[in-house]
Enzyme design. Sequence first.
Site, PDB file in Angstrom:
ATOM      1  N   HIS A   1       1.118   8.348   1.748  1.00  0.00           N
ATOM      2  CA  HIS A   1       1.937   7.492   1.391  1.00  0.00           C
ATOM      3  C   HIS A   1       1.490   6.808   0.181  1.00  0.00           C
ATOM      4  CE1 HIS A   1       5.996   5.903   0.627  1.00  0.00           C
ATOM      5  NE2 HIS A   1       6.440   6.545   1.454  1.00  0.00           N
ATOM      6  N   HIS A   2       2.377   6.801  -1.205  1.00  0.00           N
ATOM      7  CA  HIS A   2       1.738   5.953  -2.132  1.00  0.00           C
ATOM      8  C   HIS A   2       1.750   4.696  -1.955  1.00  0.00           C
ATOM      9  CE1 HIS A   2       0.668   5.637  -6.030  1.00  0.00           C
ATOM     10  NE2 HIS A   2       1.225   6.731  -6.941  1.00  0.00           N
ATOM     11  N   ALA A   3       2.695   3.967  -0.802  1.00  0.00           N
ATOM     12  CA  ALA A   3       2.590   2.660  -0.386  1.00  0.00           C
ATOM     13  C   ALA A   3       1.483   2.143  -0.026  1.00  0.00           C
ATOM     14  CB  ALA A   3       3.793   2.402   0.453  1.00  0.00           C
TER      15      ALA A   3
ATOM     16  N   ASN B   1      -2.379  -0.256  -4.457  1.00  0.00           N
ATOM     17  CA  ASN B   1      -1.846   0.217  -5.908  1.00  0.00           C
ATOM     18  C   ASN B   1      -2.025  -0.628  -6.720  1.00  0.00           C
ATOM     19  OD1 ASN B   1      -0.050   2.931  -5.470  1.00  0.00           O
ATOM     20  ND2 ASN B   1       0.464   1.693  -3.632  1.00  0.00           N
TER      21      ASN B   1
END
Length: 536
Positions: free
Chosen positions: A140-142, A318
Amino acid sequence: MKKLSLIDKGFLTSENRETPMHVASLGLYTLPDGADEQEFLHELAGNVRNAQAMLPPFGDRLRLGRLGLAGSAYWEPDAAMDMDYHVRHSALPKPGRYRELFNLTSRLHGTLLERTRPLWEMHVIEGLQNRQFAVYTKTHHAAVDGARSIHISRSMLSTDPNHVLEESPLSLQSWQRYKDAMRKGKQPPHSNEELRNVADVLKSTFDSSTNLVRALSAFSKTWAGRGGALSLPHQQVPISSLNHSIHGARRFVAQSWPFSRIEAIGKAFGGTFNDAVLAICSGALRQYLKTHAELPEQPLKSMVPVSLRQEGDLESGNAVAAISANLATDVADPARRIQAIIASVRASKAFYAGMSPKEIELVSAVLQAPTLLLLPLGLMAKLPPYNVAISNVPGIRETMYWNGARMDGSYPLSIVTDGMAMNITLITYDQNVDFGIVACRKSVPQVQRFIDYMEEALVALEDAAGLRPPEKDKALTPRKPKAQRKTPLATTVAKPKAATKTKLKAPPKAISKAKAKPKPKPKAKAKAKAKPKNPQ
């Protein structure tokens, strides 16, 4: 427990069935000499599962408070971690071509990750031709961005074909060993903070206010039509099939090109490698939309993510911002098109010049605010911030091995959303550039043709830059087939085309042979001339 940042929560908030918010990679490997495929892959998957302490966030699950994502959110260790659920073994149907691999990858990439578990999956895929196998991993990009994904991949690979990992590549022990190796002989990333004095802090505060005022001034001038080559989100973004509302099904295609070919184009036009990438994608997008009679009069705009990660920072989830690039798809001449792209990218870089990563992050958040309002209202397809996302993730420039299996390519898969139904991401690996293209299966039909359009755009730029022989010399110097120019993925994909071209060239040779023979009777001569036409 680690608290999620505002950006991390944003990926979770904007996720739904039609828009999964995970990033992935498809690694292509060749088995070691003499290795049995099923035995080797069984041991490889077992090695990944064999971890006592997991590298965050691979051993962590999402924890929300009473307010859900509107409140604080954390990563906490999953006490019921089930590695068999996360590491899976798949097999391709025969004949095991890249076509079958891409179809499987497309299906895997279109499914959501289960939020009650750690947000990642790994699929070891057997059944490819030529003793190859693949590994599809999505997270997941989170939890991670592209730069950290490269570090995680790098920690499980080695330049030594005889090196074998004793512990899981996703274990905390393996990750700590990698970090120690990366930081050996360098200052820790926090040392600059410890040495910064009061004067530096005051100077940083003053510069921040100056930079933010300058950014707001450039922002207002651009919206008033006086921003020069600077492009901003939502500003004069045309509508095409790339900007419809999307569905949950995905289509994935991939290809590799030599790094040197693309780099040479950037240098020839006084730009960078990234400028050349944008120009190649621009030419392909222009041809794709022309083929479907959808090329807008206004130029397409691309979101180009930029990394804000500090050197030595291996832990942040991120650390990204974005610039808007004018792709100049309204310009037919490839030389003029790339010059317009270079001017646009330089204007965007000048907009952020002098800002610290925190300042860039703040300004980017302001620019993306309209997107965050339009997305839940379902208006992104009518007022898209960009037409397409094009992202370059610097990768590994050496040949790498995973427990003796040579990595042949690493193809990224990213996210598509309402208003941006196509995503183009690339990673540099060894001597190649590996492109991964993900699109909404319904909104962007025949996306597999995009690979051919990219090659055509690349050739057109080489011709415009004088990097290829002139047209009159091409007849004297036969051009290499596509299968020899693209590596390594296209070698197999391009074979049918090469075979077709060979078949079409056969009749002239047969005619030449017939003419070289002694002159036969009229009937025999007619037969000799007619013979090559029969197979056609």
